[in-house]
Design an enzyme around this catalytic site. Structure first.
Site, PDB file in Angstrom:
ATOM      1  CD  GLU A   1      -3.470  -0.798   1.084  1.00 11.04           C
ATOM      2  OE1 GLU A   1      -3.821   0.387   1.180  1.00 11.04           O
ATOM      3  OE2 GLU A   1      -4.262  -1.752   1.027  1.00 11.04           O
TER       4      GLU A   1
HETATM    5  N1  CAA Z   1      -6.360  11.626  -3.732  1.00 13.72           N
HETATM    6  C1  CAA Z   1      -6.860  12.129  -4.898  1.00 13.72           C
HETATM    7  N2  CAA Z   1      -6.082  12.489  -5.932  1.00 13.72           N
HETATM    8  C2  CAA Z   1      -4.730  12.336  -5.785  1.00 13.72           C
HETATM    9  C3  CAA Z   1      -4.151  11.822  -4.628  1.00 13.72           C
HETATM   10  C4  CAA Z   1      -5.031  11.463  -3.561  1.00 13.72           C
HETATM   11  N3  CAA Z   1      -4.549  10.970  -2.422  1.00 13.72           N
HETATM   12  N4  CAA Z   1      -2.813  11.772  -4.788  1.00 13.72           N
HETATM   13  C5  CAA Z   1      -2.549  12.247  -6.000  1.00 13.72           C
HETATM   14  N5  CAA Z   1      -3.717  12.593  -6.624  1.00 13.72           N
HETATM   15  C6  CAA Z   1      -3.862  13.226  -7.940  1.00 13.72           C
HETATM   16  C7  CAA Z   1      -3.067  14.519  -7.952  1.00 13.72           C
HETATM   17  O1  CAA Z   1      -3.860  15.587  -7.440  1.00 13.72           O
HETATM   18  C8  CAA Z   1      -2.761  14.677  -9.408  1.00 13.72           C
HETATM   19  O2  CAA Z   1      -3.888  15.212 -10.087  1.00 13.72           O
HETATM   20  P1  CAA Z   1      -3.726  16.463 -11.109  1.00 13.72           P
HETATM   21  O3  CAA Z   1      -2.750  16.000 -12.145  1.00 13.72           O
HETATM   22  O4  CAA Z   1      -5.119  16.652 -11.633  1.00 13.72           O
HETATM   23  O5  CAA Z   1      -3.227  17.602 -10.303  1.00 13.72           O
HETATM   24  C9  CAA Z   1      -2.587  13.248  -9.903  1.00 13.72           C
HETATM   25  O6  CAA Z   1      -3.256  12.421  -8.936  1.00 13.72           O
HETATM   26  C10 CAA Z   1      -1.128  12.851  -9.982  1.00 13.72           C
HETATM   27  O7  CAA Z   1      -0.559  13.000  -8.701  1.00 13.72           O
HETATM   28  P2  CAA Z   1       0.996  13.095  -8.478  1.00 13.72           P
HETATM   29  O8  CAA Z   1       1.581  14.061  -9.471  1.00 13.72           O
HETATM   30  O9  CAA Z   1       1.245  13.325  -7.039  1.00 13.72           O
HETATM   31  O10 CAA Z   1       1.479  11.621  -8.904  1.00 13.72           O
HETATM   32  P3  CAA Z   1       2.940  11.006  -8.814  1.00 13.72           P
HETATM   33  O11 CAA Z   1       3.040  10.031  -9.909  1.00 13.72           O
HETATM   34  O12 CAA Z   1       3.982  12.042  -8.681  1.00 13.72           O
HETATM   35  O13 CAA Z   1       3.004  10.277  -7.381  1.00 13.72           O
HETATM   36  C11 CAA Z   1       2.572   8.561  -5.821  1.00 13.72           C
HETATM   37  C12 CAA Z   1       2.041   9.563  -6.836  1.00 13.72           C
HETATM   38  C13 CAA Z   1       2.216   9.103  -4.436  1.00 13.72           C
HETATM   39  C14 CAA Z   1       4.050   8.254  -5.855  1.00 13.72           C
HETATM   40  C15 CAA Z   1       1.750   7.330  -6.187  1.00 13.72           C
HETATM   41  O14 CAA Z   1       2.167   6.813  -7.415  1.00 13.72           O
HETATM   42  C16 CAA Z   1       1.760   6.251  -5.138  1.00 13.72           C
HETATM   43  O15 CAA Z   1       1.038   6.350  -4.134  1.00 13.72           O
HETATM   44  N6  CAA Z   1       2.577   5.211  -5.379  1.00 13.72           N
HETATM   45  C17 CAA Z   1       2.513   4.025  -4.531  1.00 13.72           C
HETATM   46  C18 CAA Z   1       1.579   3.012  -5.143  1.00 13.72           C
HETATM   47  C19 CAA Z   1       0.866   2.220  -4.105  1.00 13.72           C
HETATM   48  O16 CAA Z   1       0.559   2.674  -3.022  1.00 13.72           O
HETATM   49  N7  CAA Z   1       0.525   1.001  -4.468  1.00 13.72           N
HETATM   50  C20 CAA Z   1      -0.226   0.175  -3.573  1.00 13.72           C
HETATM   51  C21 CAA Z   1      -0.815  -0.973  -4.293  1.00 13.72           C
HETATM   52  S1  CAA Z   1      -2.218  -1.627  -3.469  1.00 13.72           S
HETATM   53  C22 CAA Z   1      -1.640  -2.616  -2.239  1.00 13.72           C
HETATM   54  O17 CAA Z   1      -0.489  -2.659  -1.926  1.00 13.72           O
HETATM   55  C23 CAA Z   1      -2.693  -3.388  -1.533  1.00 13.72           C
HETATM   56  C24 CAA Z   1      -2.153  -4.578  -0.811  1.00 13.72           C
HETATM   57  O18 CAA Z   1      -1.898  -5.583  -1.374  1.00 13.72           O
HETATM   58  C25 CAA Z   1      -2.007  -4.533   0.647  1.00 13.72           C
END
Ligand code: CAA
Length: 381
Positions: A363
């Site tokens: 996550e």
């Molecule tokens: N809520 C709503 N929108 C969001 C958001 C949130 N929490 N976070 C980002 N966004 C939106 C942003 O506002 C942005 O929108 P706009 O372009 O319209 O402004 C868009 O999404 C892109 O955001 P970022 O530029 O911040 O994206 P990024 O690529 O730089 O980074 C990241 C994002 C935080 C690194 C993300 O990729 C991330 O969380 N990575 C980790 C992936 C992850 O958690 N995977 C889990 C898999 S599920 C799992 O693990 C379950 C299990 O088995 C236990």
């Protein structure tokens, strides 16, 4: 901020604690050893309403608040972290996205069966080349009349192979990054959809972690969740809630390890007295208790915000990061308190330590949580 649990929340905690102690705890070691998906326990959890806690009653759930749901994950994880993650993934990212973003028809069709536990849910975002960098997924969804053809591979999917319904993320508009991704509800019997390799893991045995293969899987347009291009936001917004669930899972593991360690040092005698009489042991226990309390406060605060539908991206990441690091530390120290016995399978602390590790990884790794926190801080300026 009110730090007391309501009487409903207390009652939920008691109900789940009793169930977990009576039904899950006696089987936790064999679930770990056999690595068999604990389907009969999952079924009983469904009968008790635990698989639909934050879902309103009209959709087959219990209508409990997010704090009660989090308490349930903590208590289940205290007994078995594997069942904790089955519950957390099924609910936070397997059911709630459909409830929050589904059309009335999608809600009607999927949510009640998921909330009652008749079906199990899963969430398919991660790919071999897109883990932390979730924007770079390559699974393609190509529109073809009233269908989309989905092609690509997902990996590390919790509940993979056991779930009935998958929320799957795929690229609909290549080159548009976060805005080119869409979400789809994919039932397990979908043509062209197969379950691939099941991972053999260090811990969390009993929870399935599998590869999903989409080979021109035909998904009807009415199974798209949200609008085209909304997939990334759906995933991220639901992971906010999901990360609070993982914080609660880690808290349950940490508490279980602490209790086992505290009990052991009270009865184990060396140099003519119980280990608990040594000040170095007392200091260790004091530090661990304080860290668990801090993790609990961060986790309960994030869940309280989520329960109020208040923004909680940063608070969820802080809770997930701190609580899972705490679980790793407390479980490692618990093994140390047990000495050589802690390294054997005669005691549960080695299982707690193996189970804790992945909470720092899934996550969103704890490095990614720091990025989320830093971005939130920058946005507050
Ligand atoms: N809520 C709503 N929108 C969001 C958001 C949130 N929490 N976070 C980002 N966004 C939106 C942003 O506002 C942005 O929108 P706009 O372009 O319209 O402004 C868009 O999404 C892109 O955001 P970022 O530029 O911040 O994206 P990024 O690529 O730089 O980074 C990241 C994002 C935080 C690194 C993300 O990729 C991330 O969380 N990575 C980790 C992936 C992850 O958690 N995977 C889990 C898999 S599920 C799992 O693990 C379950 C299990 O088995 C236990």
């Amino acid at each position: 901020m009110e730090l007391r649990l309501s009487s409903e929340q207390e009652a939920m905690r008691k109900l789940v604690r009793d169930f977990a102690g009576r039904v899950i705890a006696p089987q936790a070691q064999s679930i770990d050893e056999t690595d068999a998906f604990p389907r009969s326990i999952v079924k009983q959890m469904g009968e008790l309403g635990l698989l639909g806690l934050p879902i309103p009653e009209e959709y087959g759930g219990v209508g409990a608040d997010y704090v009660s749901y989090m308490l349930a994950i903590e208590e289940i994880s205290y007994a078995s972290a594997a069942l904790g993650v089955i519950l957390a993934v099924h609910t936070s990212v397997g059911t709630l996205p459909i409830y929050h973003f589904g059309t009335p028809e999608q809600r009607e069709l999927y949510v009640p069966k998921l909330a009652t536990g008749e079906w199990i849910g899963a969430f398919a975002l991660t790919e071999p080349n897109a883990g932390s960098d979730a924007q770079s997924i390559q699974t393609r969804a190509v529109r073809d009349g009233d269908f989309y053809r989905l092609t690509g591979n997902k990996v590390f999917i919790t509940n993979g192979g056991e779930a009935d319904v998958y929320t799957v993320f795929a690229v609909t508009q290549p080159g548009m990054g976060a805005h080119g991704m869409s979400a789809f509800i994919v039932p397990k019997e979908t043509k062209g959809f197969h379950v691939g390799k099941k991972e053999r893991k260090m811990g969390l045995n009993g929870s399935s972690t599998a590869e999903l293969i989409f080979d021109e899987a035909w998904v009807p347009v009415e199974n798209r969740l949200g609008a085209e291009g909304e997939g990334f936001k759906i995933a991220m917004s639901q992971l906010d809630g999901g990360r609070i669930g993982i914080a609660a899972q880690a808290l349950g593991i940490a508490r279980a390890a602490f209790d086992a360690g505290k009990q052991y040092v009270a009865q184990r005698r060396q140099f003519g007295r119980p280990l608990a009489d040594f000040q170095s042991i007392q200091i260790t226990l004091a530090d661990l208790a304080m860290q668990i309390e801090a993790a609990k406060l961060l986790t309960y605060r994030a869940a309280t915000l989520r329960a109020r539908n208040a923004p909680c991206t940063m608070e969820a990441s802080m809770a997930k990061l701190f609580s899972t690091d705490t679980a790793m530390h407390v479980t490692t120290e618990a093994v140390q308190l047990f000495g050589g016995y802690g390294y054997t399978k005669d005691y549960p602390v080695e299982r707690y330590m193996r189970d804790a590790k992945v909470t720092q990884i899934y996550e969103g790794t704890n490095q990614i949580q720091r990025i989320v926190i830093a971005k939130s801080l920058a946005n507050k300026e």
